[in-house]
Design an enzyme around this catalytic site. Structure first.
Site, PDB file in Angstrom:
ATOM      1  N   LYS A  90       4.511  33.114 -36.563  1.00  0.00           N
ATOM      2  CA  LYS A  90       4.234  32.665 -35.174  1.00  0.00           C
ATOM      3  C   LYS A  90       5.259  32.223 -34.295  1.00  0.00           C
ATOM      4  O   LYS A  90       6.222  31.665 -34.708  1.00  0.00           O
ATOM      5  CB  LYS A  90       3.097  31.756 -35.513  1.00  0.00           C
ATOM      6  CG  LYS A  90       2.083  32.354 -36.018  1.00  0.00           C
ATOM      7  CD  LYS A  90       0.674  31.180 -35.936  1.00  0.00           C
ATOM      8  CE  LYS A  90       0.541  31.236 -34.254  1.00  0.00           C
ATOM      9  NZ  LYS A  90      -0.718  30.166 -34.208  1.00  0.00           N
ATOM     10  N   GLU A  93       1.312  25.060 -22.953  1.00  0.00           N
ATOM     11  CA  GLU A  93       0.042  24.440 -23.503  1.00  0.00           C
ATOM     12  C   GLU A  93       0.091  22.867 -23.084  1.00  0.00           C
ATOM     13  O   GLU A  93      -0.994  22.391 -22.807  1.00  0.00           O
ATOM     14  CB  GLU A  93       0.090  24.711 -25.280  1.00  0.00           C
ATOM     15  CG  GLU A  93      -0.445  26.078 -25.568  1.00  0.00           C
ATOM     16  CD  GLU A  93      -0.574  26.397 -26.852  1.00  0.00           C
ATOM     17  OE1 GLU A  93      -1.384  26.701 -27.586  1.00  0.00           O
ATOM     18  OE2 GLU A  93       0.678  26.200 -27.576  1.00  0.00           O
ATOM     19  N   LYS A 140      -0.679   0.431 -11.303  1.00  0.00           N
ATOM     20  CA  LYS A 140       0.927   0.924 -11.645  1.00  0.00           C
ATOM     21  C   LYS A 140       0.931   1.883 -12.733  1.00  0.00           C
ATOM     22  O   LYS A 140       1.732   3.075 -12.582  1.00  0.00           O
ATOM     23  CB  LYS A 140       1.663  -0.315 -11.650  1.00  0.00           C
ATOM     24  CG  LYS A 140       1.940  -1.241 -10.415  1.00  0.00           C
ATOM     25  CD  LYS A 140       2.761  -2.375 -10.724  1.00  0.00           C
ATOM     26  CE  LYS A 140       2.152  -3.409  -9.744  1.00  0.00           C
ATOM     27  NZ  LYS A 140       0.831  -3.468  -9.330  1.00  0.00           N
TER      28      LYS A 140
HETATM   29  N1  ARG Z   1       1.880  -8.461 -10.575  1.00  0.00           N
HETATM   30  C1  ARG Z   1       1.113  -8.584  -9.326  1.00  0.00           C
HETATM   31  C2  ARG Z   1       0.529  -7.076  -9.189  1.00  0.00           C
HETATM   32  O1  ARG Z   1       1.251  -6.440  -9.637  1.00  0.00           O
HETATM   33  C3  ARG Z   1       1.994  -9.101  -8.301  1.00  0.00           C
HETATM   34  C4  ARG Z   1       1.073  -9.390  -7.309  1.00  0.00           C
HETATM   35  C5  ARG Z   1       0.058 -10.489  -7.743  1.00  0.00           C
HETATM   36  N2  ARG Z   1      -0.445 -11.379  -6.791  1.00  0.00           N
HETATM   37  C6  ARG Z   1      -1.343 -12.565  -6.895  1.00  0.00           C
HETATM   38  N3  ARG Z   1      -1.835 -13.028  -5.926  1.00  0.00           N
HETATM   39  N4  ARG Z   1      -1.561 -12.799  -8.139  1.00  0.00           N
HETATM   40  O2  ARG Z   1      -0.260  -6.552  -8.503  1.00  0.00           O
END
Ligand code: ARG
Length: 474
Positions: free
Chosen positions: A293, A300, A335
């Site tokens: 293979k 993939e 994030k």
């Molecule tokens: N670590 C926070 C975030 O990523 C930063 C902002 C925090 N602001 C607050 N009012 N607690 O959103």
């Protein structure tokens, strides 16, 4: 009630004196974002430097204070790059980590940095600066991807490949035409990201916590220092808006849709059933048990990673949908998905570019032979009659009949004798053989945007010019 004397010493506790006791350690861990928002540090430093310069420019801080802050932030950058600045969860997030270190480095003036600012406009600024940079990088990857597609297309104008609808043989194509379809998709992706970038590049800095600030700041000044095109017109919107992240994730999802469709094709093409491409050792792996293979891991994995990016888009939408204005801690959840989507898109684009450049080889002999052994020239027989004035639907029905009888006789259309053709319809002549030869079938589709070789050569030329100007622009 006893009011304690104000404590103005360089206390390391994060919160104001409103708080009597420390966070529960598990809650501190739960609350902290430093493990992932440390990725924003370079942007946090640039943003803070611009903020400090703005404060000095507006006379809110002295010029000397401003310079000290900028220099201190610069030193943190060096420390971070050298690996000596590694804040832990006691810092909660990257913004606090930087401010604390700054105060250690430059003393009490460090505590002035947060004048006329909130972490809410700060984190929004950092995220936009990060994404602006990443979009630029992804767009560069999209151009490189187009380059290798174009290079493959250029060598395979005359290579034929079966074209499919419903995964059934439909009409033969120039392989270049097939590859150029992906160039078009990648070009739209490039343009789409350029459009998203316009809405990423707006400064929320100076929106404060939500309402603006009592200080005579100049938001346009800091925005200009940071290369933003505009500032948010409304402070509430500025700190609450994550539309730009949704737009990015939607654009990223489409990139993955395109890469995943190409992946699916490569996987099929590499199978023994199709055998249209050979995978090179540099981009495939073997089986631990079946020695024969060679697996198409790259496409993939790309196909597999696509779901992650769609998931991040969905997660972002859900995070936002119920949020009252303005900032809510839910927004900290913007994030990780964003970072993962960025990393995934870049990784997939890079891998597919390498795969196309050196990881696979098309098999022209196989491909050209494939289109000679089917009925994908049936439309051309109908077109032949229609060109001689027979109504297309009538011709279509007649050819359907021919296909049926040929299939039963185990013959292809090219195997019918001229007598047989003429019994079917007197309009057939000896030129029918040339008309249904695969190469002619492709060449004849010379309508604009079609697979005819002449069209494909022009399309290649246009794509190359467009790509050159995109390359110059970036
Ligand atoms: N670590 C926070 C975030 O990523 C930063 C902002 C925090 N602001 C607050 N009012 N607690 O959103």
């Amino acid at each position: 009630m006893r009011i304690r004397a104000l404590n103005t010493s360089a206390s390391q506790s994060t919160w104001s004196q409103r708080f009597e006791s420390a966070l529960h350690p598990a809650i501190a861990r739960f609350n902290a974002s430093i493990s992932f928002d440390i990725q924003l540090i370079e942007y946090d430093l640039i943003g803070s430097q611009a903020h400090a310069k703005m404060l000095a420019h507006c006379g809110i801080l002295s010029a000397e204070d401003g310079e000290q802050l900028v220099a201190g932030l610069e030193q943190i950058r060096q420390e971070y790059r050298q690996g000596t600045f590694q804040p832990g969860i006691e810092a909660e997030d990257v913004h606090f980590a930087v401010e604390r270190r700054l105060t250690e480095l430059v003393g009490d003036v460090g505590k002035k940095l947060h004048t006329a600012r909130s972490r809410n406009d700060q984190v929004g600024t950092d995220t936009r600066l990060y994404l602006r940079d990443q979009i630029h990088q992804i767009r560069t990857h999209l151009l490189a991807f187009q380059r290798v597609l174009l290079a493959q297309a250029t060598t395979h104008v005359e290579t034929l490949i079966p074209g499919y609808t419903h995964l059934q043989r439909a009409q033969p194509l120039s392989l270049a035409h097939h590859l150029l379809a992906y160039v078009e998709m990648a070009q739209r992706d490039w343009e789409r990201l350029g459009d998203v970038a316009k809405r990423v590049n707006i400064s929320p800095l100076g929106c404060g916590a939500l309402a603006g600030t009592t200080f005579p700041i100049d938001r346009h000044y800091s925005a200009e220092l940071l290369g933003f095109d505009q500032v948010y017109a409304n402070s509430l919107d500025g700190v609450s808006d994550r539309d730009f992240a949704v737009e990015f994730l939607a654009a990223a999802s489409l990139i993955l849709v395109h890469l995943s469709r190409l992946s699916e094709e490569v996987i099929l093409w590499a199978s023994e059933e199709f055998a249209f491409v050979t995978l090179k050792d540099s981009c495939s792996t073997g089986s631990s048990i079946m020695p024969q293979k060679k697996n198409p891991d790259v496409p993939e994995l790309v196909r597999g990673k696509t779901g992650r990016v769609f998931g991040h888009l969905q997660a972002m939408l859900v995070t936002l949908k119920g949020l009252p204005l303005a900032y809510n801690k839910d927004l900290q959840e913007d994030k990780e998905g964003l970072f993962d989507a960025v990393m995934t898109v870049k990784g997939c684009l890079e891998a597919m570019t390498i795969l196309l450049e050196e990881g696979l080889e098309f098999r022209p002999t196989r491909l050209n032979a494939a289109v000679a052994e089917d009925f994908s020239n049936a439309t051309d027989v109908a077109d032949y009659l229609a060109a001689k004035g027979i109504p297309f639907r009538e011709a279509y029905n007649l050819v359907g009949q021919v296909v049926k009888t040929s299939l039963a006789a185990g013959k292809l259309l090219k195997d019918l004798s001229l007598d047989e053709w003429q019994t079917l319809h007197p309009a057939f002549d000896s030129d029918i053989y040339a008309a249904i030869a695969p190469r002619q079938v492709v060449a004849a589709r010379n309508s604009y945007g079609g697979t005819g070789f002449a069209q494909v050569r022009q399309a290649l030329q246009r794509a190359d010019e467009r790509l050159q100007s995109a390359e110059n622009e970036s």
